[in-house]
Motif scaffolding. Structure first.
Motif, PDB file in Angstrom:
ATOM      1  N   GLY A   1       0.780  -1.226   0.000  1.00 51.94           N
ATOM      2  CA  GLY A   1       0.000   0.000   0.000  1.00 51.94           C
ATOM      3  C   GLY A   1       0.810   1.272   0.000  1.00 51.94           C
ATOM      4  O   GLY A   1       0.293   2.344   0.325  1.00 51.94           O
ATOM      5  N   GLU A   2       2.077   1.178  -0.408  1.00 53.44           N
ATOM      6  CA  GLU A   2       2.950   2.355  -0.376  1.00 53.44           C
ATOM      7  C   GLU A   2       2.457   3.466  -1.307  1.00 53.44           C
ATOM      8  O   GLU A   2       2.672   4.642  -1.039  1.00 53.44           O
ATOM      9  N   LEU A   3       1.808   3.093  -2.392  1.00 56.75           N
ATOM     10  CA  LEU A   3       1.344   4.100  -3.353  1.00 56.75           C
ATOM     11  C   LEU A   3      -0.070   4.586  -3.040  1.00 56.75           C
ATOM     12  O   LEU A   3      -0.578   5.478  -3.719  1.00 56.75           O
ATOM     13  N   GLY A   4      -0.701   4.006  -2.027  1.00 58.94           N
ATOM     14  CA  GLY A   4      -2.094   4.326  -1.759  1.00 58.94           C
ATOM     15  C   GLY A   4      -2.980   3.633  -2.778  1.00 58.94           C
ATOM     16  O   GLY A   4      -2.690   2.522  -3.235  1.00 58.94           O
ATOM     17  N   GLU A   5      -4.068   4.266  -3.180  1.00 64.31           N
ATOM     18  CA  GLU A   5      -4.938   3.714  -4.214  1.00 64.31           C
ATOM     19  C   GLU A   5      -4.280   3.896  -5.580  1.00 64.31           C
ATOM     20  O   GLU A   5      -3.868   5.004  -5.939  1.00 64.31           O
ATOM     21  N   LEU A   6      -4.139   2.811  -6.319  1.00 62.33           N
ATOM     22  CA  LEU A   6      -3.521   2.896  -7.639  1.00 62.33           C
ATOM     23  C   LEU A   6      -4.503   3.525  -8.620  1.00 62.33           C
ATOM     24  O   LEU A   6      -5.638   3.066  -8.769  1.00 62.33           O
ATOM     25  N   TYR A   7      -4.058   4.596  -9.295  1.00 64.79           N
ATOM     26  CA  TYR A   7      -4.904   5.288 -10.263  1.00 64.79           C
ATOM     27  C   TYR A   7      -4.688   4.746 -11.686  1.00 64.79           C
ATOM     28  O   TYR A   7      -5.595   4.238 -12.316  1.00 64.79           O
ATOM     29  N   TYR A   8      -3.467   4.895 -12.175  1.00 67.96           N
ATOM     30  CA  TYR A   8      -3.195   4.461 -13.550  1.00 67.96           C
ATOM     31  C   TYR A   8      -1.717   4.150 -13.729  1.00 67.96           C
ATOM     32  O   TYR A   8      -0.869   4.501 -12.896  1.00 67.96           O
TER      33      TYR A   8
ATOM     34  N   LEU B   1       1.277  -7.137 -11.580  1.00 69.77           N
ATOM     35  CA  LEU B   1       1.021  -6.056 -10.633  1.00 69.77           C
ATOM     36  C   LEU B   1      -0.455  -6.004 -10.222  1.00 69.77           C
ATOM     37  O   LEU B   1      -0.782  -5.600  -9.101  1.00 69.77           O
ATOM     38  N   MET B   2      -1.333  -6.411 -11.131  1.00 73.16           N
ATOM     39  CA  MET B   2      -2.776  -6.371 -10.870  1.00 73.16           C
ATOM     40  C   MET B   2      -3.293  -7.698 -10.307  1.00 73.16           C
ATOM     41  O   MET B   2      -4.480  -8.023 -10.422  1.00 73.16           O
ATOM     42  N   ASN B   3      -2.401  -8.461  -9.681  1.00 72.23           N
ATOM     43  CA  ASN B   3      -2.782  -9.714  -9.012  1.00 72.23           C
ATOM     44  C   ASN B   3      -3.445 -10.706  -9.966  1.00 72.23           C
ATOM     45  O   ASN B   3      -4.369 -11.435  -9.595  1.00 72.23           O
ATOM     46  N   ASP B   4      -2.941 -10.722 -11.206  1.00 73.39           N
ATOM     47  CA  ASP B   4      -3.401 -11.659 -12.234  1.00 73.39           C
ATOM     48  C   ASP B   4      -4.872 -11.467 -12.607  1.00 73.39           C
ATOM     49  O   ASP B   4      -5.501 -12.378 -13.162  1.00 73.39           O
ATOM     50  N   GLU B   5      -5.422 -10.286 -12.327  1.00 77.25           N
ATOM     51  CA  GLU B   5      -6.780  -9.977 -12.777  1.00 77.25           C
ATOM     52  C   GLU B   5      -6.725  -9.449 -14.211  1.00 77.25           C
ATOM     53  O   GLU B   5      -5.911  -8.593 -14.541  1.00 77.25           O
ATOM     54  N   LEU B   6      -7.617  -9.957 -15.047  1.00 75.50           N
ATOM     55  CA  LEU B   6      -7.682  -9.513 -16.433  1.00 75.50           C
ATOM     56  C   LEU B   6      -8.356  -8.143 -16.525  1.00 75.50           C
ATOM     57  O   LEU B   6      -9.282  -7.851 -15.754  1.00 75.50           O
ATOM     58  N   PRO B   7      -7.929  -7.304 -17.462  1.00 77.92           N
ATOM     59  CA  PRO B   7      -8.694  -6.080 -17.730  1.00 77.92           C
ATOM     60  C   PRO B   7     -10.052  -6.462 -18.300  1.00 77.92           C
ATOM     61  O   PRO B   7     -10.220  -7.542 -18.879  1.00 77.92           O
ATOM     62  N   VAL B   8     -11.018  -5.567 -18.144  1.00 80.25           N
ATOM     63  CA  VAL B   8     -12.357  -5.861 -18.672  1.00 80.25           C
ATOM     64  C   VAL B   8     -12.505  -5.407 -20.114  1.00 80.25           C
ATOM     65  O   VAL B   8     -13.353  -5.922 -20.852  1.00 80.25           O
TER      66      VAL B   8
ATOM     67  N   TRP C   1      -9.360  -1.898 -16.088  1.00 76.34           N
ATOM     68  CA  TRP C   1      -9.780  -2.928 -15.148  1.00 76.34           C
ATOM     69  C   TRP C   1     -11.112  -2.548 -14.496  1.00 76.34           C
ATOM     70  O   TRP C   1     -11.532  -1.387 -14.537  1.00 76.34           O
ATOM     71  N   ALA C   2     -11.733  -3.524 -13.873  1.00 75.23           N
ATOM     72  CA  ALA C   2     -13.040  -3.309 -13.244  1.00 75.23           C
ATOM     73  C   ALA C   2     -12.968  -2.289 -12.115  1.00 75.23           C
ATOM     74  O   ALA C   2     -13.956  -1.610 -11.823  1.00 75.23           O
ATOM     75  N   ASN C   3     -11.802  -2.161 -11.463  1.00 75.44           N
ATOM     76  CA  ASN C   3     -11.654  -1.214 -10.352  1.00 75.44           C
ATOM     77  C   ASN C   3     -11.242   0.190 -10.821  1.00 75.44           C
ATOM     78  O   ASN C   3     -10.818   1.006 -10.022  1.00 75.44           O
ATOM     79  N   ARG C   4     -11.367   0.447 -12.120  1.00 79.07           N
ATOM     80  CA  ARG C   4     -11.124   1.744 -12.744  1.00 79.07           C
ATOM     81  C   ARG C   4      -9.637   2.061 -12.931  1.00 79.07           C
ATOM     82  O   ARG C   4      -9.293   3.151 -13.383  1.00 79.07           O
ATOM     83  N   VAL C   5      -8.757   1.143 -12.601  1.00 79.43           N
ATOM     84  CA  VAL C   5      -7.346   1.335 -12.946  1.00 79.43           C
ATOM     85  C   VAL C   5      -7.210   1.216 -14.463  1.00 79.43           C
ATOM     86  O   VAL C   5      -7.763   0.309 -15.086  1.00 79.43           O
ATOM     87  N   THR C   6      -6.482   2.146 -15.054  1.00 82.01           N
ATOM     88  CA  THR C   6      -6.217   2.092 -16.488  1.00 82.01           C
ATOM     89  C   THR C   6      -4.711   2.015 -16.721  1.00 82.01           C
ATOM     90  O   THR C   6      -3.916   2.489 -15.904  1.00 82.01           O
TER      91      THR C   6
END
Length: 365
Positions: free
Chosen positions: A155-162, A194-201, A225-230
């Protein structure tokens, strides 16, 4: 898969030697051969390559390794435990398939295949045969990339934006694949890690073929991605300078990974903070009542103990053969990278239209 007592019975406890054969010794092949030959727990018995010049190079520099122009010789040898596929991308599926069908463990260079159905078939074959299948996504064995992952997980970066990534060079122009399939497997592999092996939507992409018709030399792709990370990926083999850089922007900090720099990772305590502002009633309850402040703190260059990633990758492959463990870049990861690459290619073919990434799973490690 041989492991435990079976493995020791075949190779001899305390004196394990895995017999390896390599198919291809072109651009990347010499690096694989050098690292496999340096491992104490394996023997590279065969190198198959159509080129007499490449076979002569191997014979002159690796006298313990036999050469042949025929990959069939390799698969027919019962002593060969594992096959390394380092041939053009369009041949990966065919050669990995026949190697698995021959009962060999397989390390195949990126990408695993050129479409998802082919990747799915290789995954199923490896599972049915009980053999290790691993893809050469070398950057996941890079200590700097692993450090990025640790920082994100803590969590060093906080919420990941992009995230945005550039892989550029005035480099080797291929005719068998475009710049996307040649260069982007590295970036896609890192992003999925980095995205914990989650596929982009969804994905979208645009590219241009300046040198050869229908073979894109430069590609700009966006993954969501589903969590709005681009993530934005730019790849090109027509750029003036060599760039291998990935930037991560979070709510607390930002991070730059520069693979061609001596300082591989830079952590920047920069961002924009939203500070509540007291209203007329001297309260802070109104969510819309805030001020935006630019924050510029320390810049940290962490010390990273660096080892050649390919050396780490090969040691991991040999270890997984012995233990039966699933590789970090095993069947699921390799297949998911192909799925994203294929979705982006579909968007390229459709002039940049957004393409949904299928989220269905298959039963694979």
């Amino acid at each position: 898969m041989l492991k435990g007592d079976e493995f020791n019975e075949k190779y001899g406890e305390g004196n394990v030697k895995i017999t390896v054969a390599q198919l291809g010794c072109g651009y990347w092949g010499p690096n694989l051969l050098r690292n496999f030959s340096a491992q104490s727990d394996c023997w590279v018995k065969w190198l198959a390559d159509l080129s007499p010049e490449r076979r002569s190079y191997v014979e002159a520099n690796y006298p313990k390794t036999k050469t042949t122009p025929n990959w069939e010789d390799v698969l027919a040898d019962p002593e060969v435990d594992a096959v390394v596929v380092a041939t053009p991308a369009s041949t990966h599926y065919k050669l990995a398939k026949v190697a698995l069908e021959a009962g060999k463990h397989v390390l195949v260079e990126k990408p695993l295949a050129m479409c998802t159905p082919e990747a799915d078939e290789l995954v199923a074959l490896a599972k049915a045969a009980g053999r290790t299948l691993m893809v050469g996504h070398t950057f996941l064995y890079n200590a700097a990339v692993r450090h990025l992952k640790q920082l994100l997980d803590k969590g060093e970066l906080g919420e990941l934006y992009y995230i945005y990534s550039q892989r550029l060079n005035l480099g080797q122009v291929r005719s068998d694949v475009n710049a996307w399939w040649n260069l982007a497997p590295h970036d896609v592999s890192i992003l999925l890690y980095l995205m914990n092996d989650e596929l982009p939507v969804s994905v979208s992409a645009y590219g241009m073929d300046y040198i050869q018709a229908d073979i894109e030399d430069v590609v700009f792709a966006t993954l969501t991605w589903a969590n709005r990370v681009t993530a934005h990926i730019q790849v090109s083999w027509l750029d003036p300078g060599k760039v291998r850089k990935m930037t991560l922007v979070g709510s607390r900090k930002m991070l730059v990974y520069d693979d061609v720099s001596d300082d591989k990772v830079t952590i920047l305590d920069k961002g924009i903070d939203r500070i509540p502002k007291a209203g007329e009633s001297m309260d802070y309850d109104n969510f819309n009542n805030y001020q935006l402040f630019h924050r510029a703190g320390d810049i940290l260059l962490p010390k990273i103990n660096f080892q050649e990633p390919l050396k780490t990758e090969i040691a991991h492959f040999l270890e997984c053969i012995g233990t039966g463990n699933t590789p970090l870049t095993g069947p699921k990861h390799g297949r998911d990278v192909v799925k994203v690459l294929e979705a982006v290619q579909n968007s390229l073919d459709d002039k940049g239209q957004m393409v949904a990434v299928p989220q269905e799973e298959i039963n694979c490690p």
